[in-house]
Write an enzyme that holds these catalytic residues in place. Structure first.
Site, PDB file in Angstrom:
ATOM      1  N   HIS A  56       0.819  -1.215   0.000  1.00  0.00           N
ATOM      2  CA  HIS A  56       0.000   0.000   0.000  1.00  0.00           C
ATOM      3  C   HIS A  56       0.858   1.272   0.000  1.00  0.00           C
ATOM      4  O   HIS A  56       0.496   2.280   0.605  1.00  0.00           O
ATOM      5  CB  HIS A  56      -0.959   0.014   1.194  1.00  0.00           C
ATOM      6  CG  HIS A  56      -1.939  -1.109   1.209  1.00  0.00           C
ATOM      7  ND1 HIS A  56      -3.128  -1.081   0.510  1.00  0.00           N
ATOM      8  CD2 HIS A  56      -1.904  -2.335   1.815  1.00  0.00           C
ATOM      9  CE1 HIS A  56      -3.780  -2.218   0.695  1.00  0.00           C
ATOM     10  NE2 HIS A  56      -3.059  -2.995   1.478  1.00  0.00           N
ATOM     11  N   ASN A 129     -10.202  -3.246   1.820  1.00  0.00           N
ATOM     12  CA  ASN A 129      -9.881  -3.113   0.399  1.00  0.00           C
ATOM     13  C   ASN A 129     -11.149  -2.794  -0.385  1.00  0.00           C
ATOM     14  O   ASN A 129     -12.235  -2.701   0.180  1.00  0.00           O
ATOM     15  CB  ASN A 129      -9.253  -4.399  -0.143  1.00  0.00           C
ATOM     16  CG  ASN A 129      -7.817  -4.585   0.307  1.00  0.00           C
ATOM     17  OD1 ASN A 129      -7.059  -3.642   0.415  1.00  0.00           O
ATOM     18  ND2 ASN A 129      -7.443  -5.829   0.572  1.00  0.00           N
ATOM     19  N   TYR A 339       0.386  -4.964  11.649  1.00  0.00           N
ATOM     20  CA  TYR A 339       0.231  -3.563  11.259  1.00  0.00           C
ATOM     21  C   TYR A 339       0.862  -2.587  12.260  1.00  0.00           C
ATOM     22  O   TYR A 339       1.632  -1.712  11.870  1.00  0.00           O
ATOM     23  CB  TYR A 339      -1.247  -3.248  11.016  1.00  0.00           C
ATOM     24  CG  TYR A 339      -1.690  -3.583   9.613  1.00  0.00           C
ATOM     25  CD1 TYR A 339      -1.539  -4.877   9.104  1.00  0.00           C
ATOM     26  CD2 TYR A 339      -2.225  -2.628   8.776  1.00  0.00           C
ATOM     27  CE1 TYR A 339      -1.922  -5.203   7.810  1.00  0.00           C
ATOM     28  CE2 TYR A 339      -2.618  -2.942   7.475  1.00  0.00           C
ATOM     29  CZ  TYR A 339      -2.466  -4.229   7.004  1.00  0.00           C
ATOM     30  OH  TYR A 339      -2.838  -4.541   5.723  1.00  0.00           O
TER      31      TYR A 339
END
Length: 499
Positions: A56, A129, A339
């Site tokens: 990303h 997404n 993350y």
């Protein structure tokens, strides 16, 4: 005469004059070491780039609001949803998945759809997404998958062989591959696509009842996609098309909107439902769990500085709020860990003090020190818990009910064991739902991509992937084989006998 103009200063506040000429020993002599401004400018310039996101990396973002339009209090006690008409500020970042920061944003790729809601119970990051499913369903495979989307370690070029080799060896990817190879893989910017939480999450209501939930953001601008040829042309004409389109629309007051809808599954249903509801490669059929309206998301403010807001934005599925929780979705569980770890690597241990990531409401904890601590570091208050000096209390009303899955903990289960191995029904159903032109585009995109497979394993990889297309739908398999100019009689000998 006094003016209101700002003085040119160093970062420490010292006004200075010479910002263009270095101090030298004479007009043509060497530069003097004492020219501090020269060193400041060059040293800061060398450090302007932070590590780009591993995935990303290329993205766009904007601020906006979420407005509640329907009452869903019977499913969740989350305060963001507790009043019809309530507005919550948010930041949304769109992105491509596999490309580098300088890549084109019209590439064939899934699109990230990550939202940070600034709620009074903390920041809620819904990180999804533009597709409701993903290529894999176990996080152990994530690094391997992403490697195939990046660059070949030998050629340093993108490799169709790597991509299709991995996909053909992992049939659970077929659903997402089918979506990617359709025109949904090349959306017309970011405003004309839907967004999904993708994972299964949980809702907890005021009675401490749990529900499983999926989030859908339906674009109010209408779905619009590039064809493969149009996307290719735009990559050359304007590799920042999606960024420019979003920025310009908001600057012009044409604020894009999405309608938030949810699917809700009673907790008990998960034990008997014919599809594993926590499998990220599957969708929940709307006939079984219809979409329920919740509210409207609007983007209405462009960041005044791209780096400060879009580049430093950090989203983590770990960041949920009271009334919204996790599920045993294996990919979600992996992202809960990975993350925040990625953000600490990229932005530092105190990344949540950066304004775009900072909770605008009271934050009370015992987290201290580390690089770039800019929030006062707790002052003189204790940095340990429990203690006898501060007034921070644990509020038991936020406690969640325990999970009960009735199975032993601590074993390795085959992600594609019997009952978890139907990778073909949903992609086949998706193909059969397409109209004639959509089928034609899908087949052409598959053929175009698979034609890039090369090397000594080419035939093996092609035939292995063809088996998956045939299992999904025999007409789809035949069309791909024909497009690849294969001998159909010879190809059928290698196909599974069940098609």
């Amino acid at each position: 005469m006094e003016t209101n103009k700002k003085k040119l200063t160093t970062a420490s506040g010292k006004p200075y004059v010479e910002n263009e000429n270095s101090m030298t020993a004479g007009p043509r002599g060497p530069i003097l070491l004492q020219d501090f401004i020269l060193h400041e400018k060059m040293a800061h310039f060398n450090r302007e780039r932070i590590p780009e996101r591993v995935v990303h990396a290329k993205g766009s973002g904007a601020y906006g609001t979420f407005t509640v339009t329907h009452d869903i209090s019977k499913y969740t006690r989350a305060k963001i949803f507790n009043t019809i008409g309530k507005q919550t500020k948010l930041f949304l970042r769109f992105s491509t998945v596999g490309g580098e920061k300088g890549s084109a944003d019209t590439e064939r790729d899934p699109r990230g759809f990550a939202i940070k809601f600034y709620t009074e119970d903390g920041n809620w990051d819904l990180v999804g997404n533009n597709t409701p499913v993903f290529f894999i369903k176990d996080p152990k495979k994530f690094g391997d998958f992403i490697h195939t989307q990046k660059r070949d370690p030998y050629t340093n070029c993108k490799s169709a062989t790597m991509v299709w080799d991995f996909w053909s060896l992992n049939p659970e990817s077929l659903h997402q591959v089918t979506i990617l190879m359709s025109d949904r893989g090349t959306p017309y910017g970011y405003r004309h696509m839907d967004g999904f939480g993708s994972h299964t999450f949980s809702f907890i209501n005021a009675g401490n009842e749990r529900f499983w939930v999926k989030f859908h953001f339906k674009t109010q601008q209408g779905i619009k996609n590039f064809t493969d040829a149009e996307a290719g042309e735009m990559r050359g004409k304007n590799p920042d098309f999606a960024q420019h389109d979003l920025l310009t629309a908001i600057d012009n007051g044409d604020f894009p909107k999405w309608t938030l809808k949810i699917q809700v599954m009673p907790e008990a249903d998960a034990k008997t439902y014919h599809i594993n509801p926590f499998d990220l490669t599957k969708v929940w059929p709307h006939a079984d769990y219809p979409l329920i309206d919740v509210g409207v998301l609007e983007l209405n403010e462009n960041p005044d500085n791209y780096f400060a807001h879009v580049e430093q934005a950090a989203f983590a599925p770990a960041h949920v709020i009271d009334g919204v929780g996790y599920s045993p979705d294996k990919m979600l569980q992996g992202r809960i860990l990975s993350y925040p770890d990625a953000h600490r690597y990229r932005l530092g241990g105190n990344y949540e003090q950066i304004p775009v990531n900072k909770c605008p409401y009271l934050v009370s904890n015992y987290q201290r020190d580390g690089q770039m601590t800019v929030n006062g570091n707790g002052g003189s208050s204790p940095n340990y818990f429990p203690n006898s000096f501060d007034d921070i209390e644990v509020d038991q009303s936020y406690k969640e009910p325990a999970w009960d899955f009735g199975s032993p903990v601590g074993d390795w289960y085959d992600r594609n064991a019997e009952g978890e191995n139907d990778h073909y029904t949903q992609p086949g159903d998706l193909y059969r739902l397409m109209d004639a032109q959509q089928k034609k585009d899908l087949i052409a995109n598959i053929v175009n991509s698979m034609s890039g497979i090369d090397g000594p394993k080419k035939d093996m990889i092609v035939n292995r992937q063809l088996c998956h297309w045939f299992r999904a739908d025999i007409n789809l398999g035949m069309a791909v084989a024909k497009g690849l100019e294969l001998d159909l009689a010879e190809t059928m000998k290698q196909m599974p006998q069940t098609v």
